[in-house]
Design an enzyme around this catalytic site. Structure first.
Site, short mmCIF file in Angstrom:
data_model
loop_
_atom_site.label_atom_id
_atom_site.label_comp_id
_atom_site.label_asym_id
_atom_site.label_seq_id
_atom_site.Cartn_x
_atom_site.Cartn_y
_atom_site.Cartn_z
N GLY A 42 0.76 -1.25 0.00
CA GLY A 42 0.00 0.00 0.00
C GLY A 42 0.80 1.30 0.00
O GLY A 42 0.36 2.29 -0.57
N GLU A 97 3.65 4.33 6.13
CA GLU A 97 2.42 3.57 5.88
C GLU A 97 1.45 4.41 5.07
O GLU A 97 1.38 5.63 5.25
CB GLU A 97 1.75 3.27 7.23
N ASP A 98 0.67 3.77 4.22
CA ASP A 98 -0.41 4.49 3.55
C ASP A 98 -1.53 4.79 4.54
O ASP A 98 -2.05 5.89 4.60
CB ASP A 98 -0.94 3.70 2.34
N ASP A 101 -5.06 1.68 10.54
CA ASP A 101 -6.47 1.38 10.80
C ASP A 101 -6.57 0.88 12.25
O ASP A 101 -6.64 1.69 13.17
CB ASP A 101 -6.88 0.32 9.76
N THR A 102 -6.51 -0.42 12.46
CA THR A 102 -6.53 -0.93 13.84
C THR A 102 -5.22 -0.60 14.56
O THR A 102 -5.17 -0.57 15.78
CB THR A 102 -6.70 -2.47 13.86
N GLY A 103 -4.17 -0.41 13.78
CA GLY A 103 -2.86 -0.12 14.36
C GLY A 103 -2.02 -1.38 14.57
O GLY A 103 -0.85 -1.31 14.96
N THR A 105 -0.75 -3.63 12.48
CA THR A 105 0.39 -3.79 11.57
C THR A 105 1.57 -2.93 12.03
O THR A 105 2.69 -3.41 12.20
CB THR A 105 -0.01 -3.40 10.13
N LYS A 129 -6.79 6.47 10.54
CA LYS A 129 -8.20 6.24 10.93
C LYS A 129 -8.23 6.05 12.44
O LYS A 129 -8.26 4.92 12.95
CB LYS A 129 -8.72 4.98 10.23
N PHE A 151 -14.49 3.05 3.32
CA PHE A 151 -13.65 2.07 2.65
C PHE A 151 -12.88 2.81 1.56
O PHE A 151 -13.47 3.36 0.63
CB PHE A 151 -14.49 0.92 2.04
N ASP A 158 -6.04 -0.54 -2.03
CA ASP A 158 -6.73 -1.43 -2.98
C ASP A 158 -8.04 -2.01 -2.46
O ASP A 158 -8.31 -2.00 -1.27
CB ASP A 158 -5.82 -2.61 -3.33
N ARG A 164 -5.28 0.56 -6.99
CA ARG A 164 -4.10 1.15 -6.35
C ARG A 164 -3.54 2.31 -7.18
O ARG A 164 -2.92 3.22 -6.65
CB ARG A 164 -2.99 0.10 -6.20
C1 PRP Z 1 -3.20 -2.23 4.84
C2 PRP Z 1 -2.36 -0.97 4.98
C3 PRP Z 1 -1.66 -1.20 6.27
C4 PRP Z 1 -2.62 -2.03 7.08
C5 PRP Z 1 -3.29 -1.16 8.09
O1 PRP Z 1 -2.42 -3.22 4.27
O2 PRP Z 1 -1.49 -0.82 3.90
O3 PRP Z 1 -0.43 -1.87 6.10
O4 PRP Z 1 -3.58 -2.56 6.17
O5 PRP Z 1 -4.19 -1.90 8.87
P1 PRP Z 1 -4.10 -2.07 10.43
O6 PRP Z 1 -3.76 -0.76 11.03
O7 PRP Z 1 -5.51 -2.52 10.78
O8 PRP Z 1 -3.10 -3.14 10.74
P2 PRP Z 1 -3.00 -4.56 3.64
O9 PRP Z 1 -2.91 -5.66 4.66
O10 PRP Z 1 -4.37 -4.30 3.06
O11 PRP Z 1 -1.96 -4.91 2.50
P3 PRP Z 1 -1.50 -4.02 1.26
O12 PRP Z 1 -0.65 -2.90 1.81
O13 PRP Z 1 -0.70 -4.96 0.44
O14 PRP Z 1 -2.72 -3.51 0.55
#
Ligand code: PRP
Length: 174
Positions: A42, A97-98, A101-103, A105, A129, A151, A158, A164
């Site tokens: 992303g 990071e792009d 969301d939940t944080g 990752t 977010k 979304f 994506d 993308r």
């Molecule tokens: C998306 C985005 C972050 C992650 C954020 O990646 O790029 O890495 O989700 O979510 P979180 O805060 O809830 O962990 P995704 O898993 O969709 O893979 P991609 O980057 O290949 O699209």
């Protein structure tokens, strides 16, 4: 399936935010060996624009992570599919990071990279977010703070690997 796209941030609006972040980073790291770590896939477009807007030297590397469980119900377990190719020991590092969301990752990666003894470790996200957080983690550089749970697609984001390449950020309406 027919999806329609509603624009939320134009290319121009995104550029303004990217330039603003680049300005902050450039002033905070005037003379260090700065390493930017992009999380694939992303972040690739954001990272590409961000590094071209910086006026300090940077080294770029990538990681690819996978989280277990479905995208809507993440278990919180994250795994490294592709690791860094360079050492970050003693270096100033910014994770790019792009979207946060939940944080889960970014929290995982921050903990993982901290173990490698960087001099400093910061987080930069184009979109934050805030309302979706499952773990307490804050980004140091944020382009867009988003309260609504849209979304999102475009600018690296994506839906089933599509969209993308869109230059703006859109919400996908089924
Ligand atoms: C998306 C985005 C972050 C992650 C954020 O990646 O790029 O890495 O989700 O979510 P979180 O805060 O809830 O962990 P995704 O898993 O969709 O893979 P991609 O980057 O290949 O699209």
């Amino acid at each position: 399936m027919n999806n329609s796209l509603k624009i939320l941030y134009s290319q121009k609006a995104i550029r303004r935010r990217v330039e603003n972040i680049a300005k902050q980073i450039s002033s905070h790291y005037p003379s260090s060996e700065l390493i930017l770590v992009g999380i694939l896939k992303g972040s690739f477009i954001f990272l590409a624009d961000l590094v071209r807007a910086l006026n300090v030297p940077v080294i770029i590397d990538f990681v690819r992570l996978a989280s277990y469980g479905s995208s809507t119900h993440s278990s919180g377990k994250v795994q490294i599919l592709k690791d860094l190719e360079i050492s970050i020991e003693g270096k100033d590092v910014i994770i790019v990071e792009d979207i946060i969301d939940t944080g889960l990752t970014i929290n995982f990666l921050k903990e993982e990279l901290s173990k490698r003894n960087p001099r400093s470790l910061k987080i930069c996200a184009l979109i934050d977010k805030i309302s979706r957080r499952k773990v307490e983690i804050e980004a140091d550089y944020v382009g867009i703070k988003m309260k609504k749970d849209y979304f999102l697609v475009g600018y690296g984001l994506d839906f089933s690997e599509q969209y993308r390449n869109l230059p703006g950020i859109f919400t996908l309406i089924p």
